[in-house]
Write a protein that holds these residues in place. Structure first.
Motif, PDB file in Angstrom:
ATOM      1  N   VAL A  38       0.871  -1.165   0.000  1.00 12.35           N
ATOM      2  CA  VAL A  38       0.000   0.000   0.000  1.00 12.35           C
ATOM      3  C   VAL A  38       0.913   1.222   0.000  1.00 12.35           C
ATOM      4  O   VAL A  38       1.504   1.569   1.011  1.00 12.35           O
ATOM      5  CB  VAL A  38      -0.953   0.026   1.200  1.00 12.35           C
ATOM      6  CG1 VAL A  38      -1.728   1.328   1.224  1.00 12.35           C
ATOM      7  CG2 VAL A  38      -1.936  -1.130   1.115  1.00 12.35           C
ATOM      8  N   LYS A  77     -15.020  -4.465  -0.019  1.00 14.77           N
ATOM      9  CA  LYS A  77     -16.260  -5.243   0.130  1.00 14.77           C
ATOM     10  C   LYS A  77     -17.418  -4.263   0.046  1.00 14.77           C
ATOM     11  O   LYS A  77     -17.427  -3.228   0.729  1.00 14.77           O
ATOM     12  CB  LYS A  77     -16.252  -5.969   1.477  1.00 14.77           C
ATOM     13  CG  LYS A  77     -17.384  -6.990   1.643  1.00 14.77           C
ATOM     14  CD  LYS A  77     -17.479  -7.510   3.071  1.00 14.77           C
ATOM     15  CE  LYS A  77     -16.502  -8.596   3.406  1.00 14.77           C
ATOM     16  NZ  LYS A  77     -16.799  -9.884   2.767  1.00 14.77           N
ATOM     17  N   LEU A  86     -18.747  -1.603   2.440  1.00 12.71           N
ATOM     18  CA  LEU A  86     -18.744  -2.346   3.708  1.00 12.71           C
ATOM     19  C   LEU A  86     -17.363  -2.510   4.326  1.00 12.71           C
ATOM     20  O   LEU A  86     -17.235  -2.610   5.539  1.00 12.71           O
ATOM     21  CB  LEU A  86     -19.381  -3.727   3.502  1.00 12.71           C
ATOM     22  CG  LEU A  86     -20.868  -3.712   3.143  1.00 12.71           C
ATOM     23  CD1 LEU A  86     -21.373  -5.122   2.889  1.00 12.71           C
ATOM     24  CD2 LEU A  86     -21.685  -3.048   4.253  1.00 12.71           C
ATOM     25  N   ALA A  87     -16.331  -2.564   3.515  1.00 14.11           N
ATOM     26  CA  ALA A  87     -14.987  -2.700   4.093  1.00 14.11           C
ATOM     27  C   ALA A  87     -13.953  -2.349   3.042  1.00 14.11           C
ATOM     28  O   ALA A  87     -14.206  -2.442   1.829  1.00 14.11           O
ATOM     29  CB  ALA A  87     -14.747  -4.120   4.623  1.00 14.11           C
ATOM     30  N   PHE A  88     -12.775  -1.981   3.523  1.00 16.00           N
ATOM     31  CA  PHE A  88     -11.701  -1.491   2.655  1.00 16.00           C
ATOM     32  C   PHE A  88     -10.398  -1.681   3.431  1.00 16.00           C
ATOM     33  O   PHE A  88     -10.146  -0.967   4.386  1.00 16.00           O
ATOM     34  CB  PHE A  88     -11.970  -0.014   2.352  1.00 16.00           C
ATOM     35  CG  PHE A  88     -11.005   0.626   1.396  1.00 16.00           C
ATOM     36  CD1 PHE A  88     -10.919   0.195   0.088  1.00 16.00           C
ATOM     37  CD2 PHE A  88     -10.202   1.679   1.806  1.00 16.00           C
ATOM     38  CE1 PHE A  88     -10.043   0.796  -0.797  1.00 16.00           C
ATOM     39  CE2 PHE A  88      -9.324   2.286   0.929  1.00 16.00           C
ATOM     40  CZ  PHE A  88      -9.243   1.845  -0.373  1.00 16.00           C
ATOM     41  N   ARG A  89      -9.618  -2.686   3.050  1.00 12.15           N
ATOM     42  CA  ARG A  89      -8.405  -3.021   3.795  1.00 12.15           C
ATOM     43  C   ARG A  89      -7.231  -3.161   2.826  1.00 12.15           C
ATOM     44  O   ARG A  89      -7.380  -3.780   1.769  1.00 12.15           O
ATOM     45  CB  ARG A  89      -8.567  -4.361   4.555  1.00 12.15           C
ATOM     46  CG  ARG A  89      -9.861  -4.513   5.321  1.00 12.15           C
ATOM     47  CD  ARG A  89      -9.839  -3.922   6.715  1.00 12.15           C
ATOM     48  NE  ARG A  89     -11.205  -3.589   7.142  1.00 12.15           N
ATOM     49  CZ  ARG A  89     -12.018  -4.397   7.840  1.00 12.15           C
ATOM     50  NH1 ARG A  89     -11.595  -5.565   8.234  1.00 12.15           N
ATOM     51  NH2 ARG A  89     -13.242  -3.996   8.173  1.00 12.15           N
ATOM     52  N   GLY A  90      -6.095  -2.666   3.215  1.00 16.82           N
ATOM     53  CA  GLY A  90      -4.901  -2.842   2.400  1.00 16.82           C
ATOM     54  C   GLY A  90      -4.469  -4.294   2.359  1.00 16.82           C
ATOM     55  O   GLY A  90      -4.627  -5.024   3.337  1.00 16.82           O
ATOM     56  N   ILE A  91      -3.941  -4.723   1.220  1.00 17.16           N
ATOM     57  CA  ILE A  91      -3.463  -6.096   1.051  1.00 17.16           C
ATOM     58  C   ILE A  91      -1.946  -6.095   1.089  1.00 17.16           C
ATOM     59  O   ILE A  91      -1.301  -5.247   0.477  1.00 17.16           O
ATOM     60  CB  ILE A  91      -3.961  -6.683  -0.291  1.00 17.16           C
ATOM     61  CG1 ILE A  91      -5.483  -6.791  -0.272  1.00 17.16           C
ATOM     62  CG2 ILE A  91      -3.321  -8.031  -0.571  1.00 17.16           C
ATOM     63  CD1 ILE A  91      -6.052  -7.312  -1.569  1.00 17.16           C
ATOM     64  N   ALA A  92      -1.374  -7.059   1.806  1.00 16.69           N
ATOM     65  CA  ALA A  92       0.080  -7.081   1.985  1.00 16.69           C
ATOM     66  C   ALA A  92       0.798  -7.579   0.738  1.00 16.69           C
ATOM     67  O   ALA A  92       1.918  -7.185   0.470  1.00 16.69           O
ATOM     68  CB  ALA A  92       0.441  -7.959   3.187  1.00 16.69           C
ATOM     69  N   GLU A 120      -2.256   6.090   0.196  1.00 18.35           N
ATOM     70  CA  GLU A 120      -3.398   6.027   1.104  1.00 18.35           C
ATOM     71  C   GLU A 120      -4.594   6.728   0.451  1.00 18.35           C
ATOM     72  O   GLU A 120      -4.438   7.755  -0.195  1.00 18.35           O
ATOM     73  CB  GLU A 120      -3.059   6.720   2.429  1.00 18.35           C
ATOM     74  CG  GLU A 120      -2.286   5.833   3.400  1.00 18.35           C
ATOM     75  CD  GLU A 120      -3.117   4.679   3.996  1.00 18.35           C
ATOM     76  OE1 GLU A 120      -4.314   4.559   3.662  1.00 18.35           O
ATOM     77  OE2 GLU A 120      -2.545   3.910   4.769  1.00 18.35           O
ATOM     78  N   VAL A 121      -5.753   6.157   0.630  1.00 17.31           N
ATOM     79  CA  VAL A 121      -6.973   6.687   0.039  1.00 17.31           C
ATOM     80  C   VAL A 121      -7.872   7.179   1.174  1.00 17.31           C
ATOM     81  O   VAL A 121      -8.189   6.408   2.082  1.00 17.31           O
ATOM     82  CB  VAL A 121      -7.691   5.593  -0.771  1.00 17.31           C
ATOM     83  CG1 VAL A 121      -8.989   6.110  -1.340  1.00 17.31           C
ATOM     84  CG2 VAL A 121      -6.779   5.076  -1.876  1.00 17.31           C
ATOM     85  N   TYR A 179      -6.112  -2.970  -2.543  1.00  6.21           N
ATOM     86  CA  TYR A 179      -7.034  -2.960  -1.417  1.00  6.21           C
ATOM     87  C   TYR A 179      -8.112  -4.014  -1.631  1.00  6.21           C
ATOM     88  O   TYR A 179      -8.624  -4.161  -2.743  1.00  6.21           O
ATOM     89  CB  TYR A 179      -7.721  -1.596  -1.290  1.00  6.21           C
ATOM     90  CG  TYR A 179      -6.826  -0.492  -0.794  1.00  6.21           C
ATOM     91  CD1 TYR A 179      -6.684  -0.251   0.572  1.00  6.21           C
ATOM     92  CD2 TYR A 179      -6.126   0.314  -1.680  1.00  6.21           C
ATOM     93  CE1 TYR A 179      -5.866   0.768   1.037  1.00  6.21           C
ATOM     94  CE2 TYR A 179      -5.304   1.336  -1.226  1.00  6.21           C
ATOM     95  CZ  TYR A 179      -5.178   1.557   0.134  1.00  6.21           C
ATOM     96  OH  TYR A 179      -4.372   2.553   0.593  1.00  6.21           O
ATOM     97  N   ASP A 205     -17.211  -9.009  -3.050  1.00  6.09           N
ATOM     98  CA  ASP A 205     -15.799  -8.714  -2.810  1.00  6.09           C
ATOM     99  C   ASP A 205     -15.117  -8.287  -4.105  1.00  6.09           C
ATOM    100  O   ASP A 205     -15.341  -8.887  -5.162  1.00  6.09           O
ATOM    101  CB  ASP A 205     -15.096  -9.958  -2.248  1.00  6.09           C
ATOM    102  CG  ASP A 205     -15.486 -10.245  -0.817  1.00  6.09           C
ATOM    103  OD1 ASP A 205     -15.287  -9.350   0.023  1.00  6.09           O
ATOM    104  OD2 ASP A 205     -16.009 -11.335  -0.551  1.00  6.09           O
TER     105      ASP A 205
END
Lengths: 326, 326
Positions: B3, B42, B25-31, B6-7, B39, B47
């Motif tokens: 990431v 959801k 519903l969701a928003f997470r960075g992916i490693a 940043e958004v 990201y 998804d």
């Protein structure tokens, strides 16, 4: 980067064989988080988070954290619920690390805090404190006031390289904080999160379009301490602008929403300024320690300790609780 | 860490307003991933993966990549399908970067390759090549043989610091590879993935418990080149043990499964050893360049270039296609 431990397919399948979560559908590392390795896990039963606990977490303390989350979730707090394996145990082992699966929480953490986030945050914090009231087992705060002197000692050799005169300024500030720190029997004590930064709070839009808290995560600094200290952590973490100025509108929204559910006592109100100085000191010292102890080439994002020096100075200058938004 | 950008919530909401994906519903960075910011997104519609294209990707090439993925997905290849906004466009802009939403693919990439992965991989690669046959627009391989000389020039000043004598060895090896490289009109040409490493291939268990390929991701090195070169990349990426030895069982499984769907011509079979040397050279050179050009303190995991020197030496010693598993 928050994947320190790689998990092989075989190890993951063997691990999941102890759960009743159905077919494994996806497994991706999550970028957020700095202490542990976190994976987004999708199975036929839904979405979960798999956490491998890394070095900073004492494995003997994990049962307390998981029990607290289970207690809070059972009382309606939106927090990760540890998922038990078929033998009834949630705390297990994977790839040589303690590991647990928790429920996935919907929501987004605010990359940029707005005043509209702060009232729901204050309400969620008060609900957290109320829900923890009947969780009897105590956990001392390992990063509370007793820890700050030893932490400053460890920063003494390298501290002034970060900013000339820093160590002397922190010596004086810490002495002032400890002299004014309230005794634990004068203010309400309870289970606090102790690290409720924006990336640990998820929001969803409510029916009226305003943000509502959908979840609180990362309870691995939680402990038994002054409830008002948790508010002080939030004022540090949520109520400063990027330019270092204190946003009293946010602070007022946070404090007013908190007090609608749990009004602060006169002693708590009077103590808030020193609690804020203490919270600034706590994050300043851990960041300073990481800064001076982390090799320059390490694959870790070092957070600027001086951000918290500015916050500490602000709270030291603040003239009473009203100037903080109370 | 994947990431880089940043958004903010506001930017994300404004971006999603152009899509018909329902509530966020969701928003997470992916490693995972090293080139772009990814990201997990959801929404009420399901998804998705949101990708922000970072510096290494030329924005002018993105329409080609997205069109290829759409073409392949329409032909049943499990690859990310670009999701179009309400105006029909999939390639958009977010936080100052080109950005696209693609469908989420179930499956896990193998952290440890087993021989059982290699037959399904070979089949998936052949299906990819066949499905791309009627995708007419060409994209030259920016990291093909013409690029290796200039890349080696840029590594010349720092190369021998990685290993004494390395630059001279690569000069000789590259001259040998280029002298033996097949002309593009002698072997079948087509759309290749060109970077099909284990972290770009997802597997799910089939009904018989054996792994099946559920998806191929990260098409941002895809290009128009010799189809057999894509096989050579996979032999490099999938068929070596951690100790550097070549696992001919894996290679045979991969090649046999590929040939069940697309048999190699005599010329392709004869060329495979030099294509393997070339693929080893390509990854050696980009890793070596990153190694010598990345400041020691940068927040990037540098991959060991010498791993590919060992692979290059293996393929240089290999006695004909049979020793590679053909």
């Amino acid at each position: 980067m928050a994947v320190y431990t790689e998990v092989t397919d075989e190890a993951l399948r063997a691990f999941l064989a102890d759960y009743a979560l159905g077919e494994l559908l996806a497994f991706r590392g999550i970028a957020e988080g700095v202490e542990n390795s976190n994976y987004a896990l999708k199975t036929a039963a839904g979405d979960f988070i798999l956490t491998l606990y890394e070095k900073r977490v004492d494995p003997r303390e994990l049962p307390w954290f998981l029990a607290l989350m289970e207690h809070l979730a059972a009382r309606g707090i939106g927090c990760p619920l540890p998922v038990k394996a078929t033998d009834g145990l949630a705390l297990r082992s994977l790839a040589g690390r303690p590991a647990a699966i928790c429920t996935f929480l919907p929501g987004l953490w605010p990359r940029r805090v707005r005043p509209e986030h702060c009232a729901p945050l204050g309400g969620a914090l008060a609900r957290l404190h109320l829900a923890g009231a009947d969780f009897a087992e105590m956990r001392p705060n390992g990063l509370g006031p007793e820890a700050w002197g030893p932490l400053l000692e460890r920063c003494r050799p390298g501290g002034d390289a970060v900013q000339p005169g820093l160590v002397a300024e922190l010596d004086a500030a810490l002495a002032g904080i400890l002299a004014a720190w309230p005794a634990t029997d004068t203010l309400p004590l309870g289970q606090i999160h102790a690290d409720l930064f924006p990336d640990n709070v998820f929001f969803l839009d409510g029916a009226d379009g305003r943000p509502c808290v959908s979840g609180l995560i990362d309870f691995y600094f939680a402990c038994t301490d002054l409830l008002a200290y948790d508010i002080a952590v939030c004022l540090n973490a949520w109520c400063f602008e990027a330019d270092g100025s204190y946003n009293v509108t946010r602070a007022h929204a946070l404090l007013a929403a908190y007090q609608r559910l749990r009004p602060l006592s006169a002693a708590e109100r009077a103590a808030l300024p020193v609690l804020c100085r203490g919270a600034a000191m706590r994050f300043l010292l851990t960041r300073l320690y990481d800064w001076t102890a982390t090799p320059a080439g390490a694959l870790v994002t070092r957070k600027d300790p001086l951000e918290y020096l500015r916050k500490l100075r602000f709270f030291a200058r603040a003239e009473g609780p009203a100037s903080l938004g109370l």
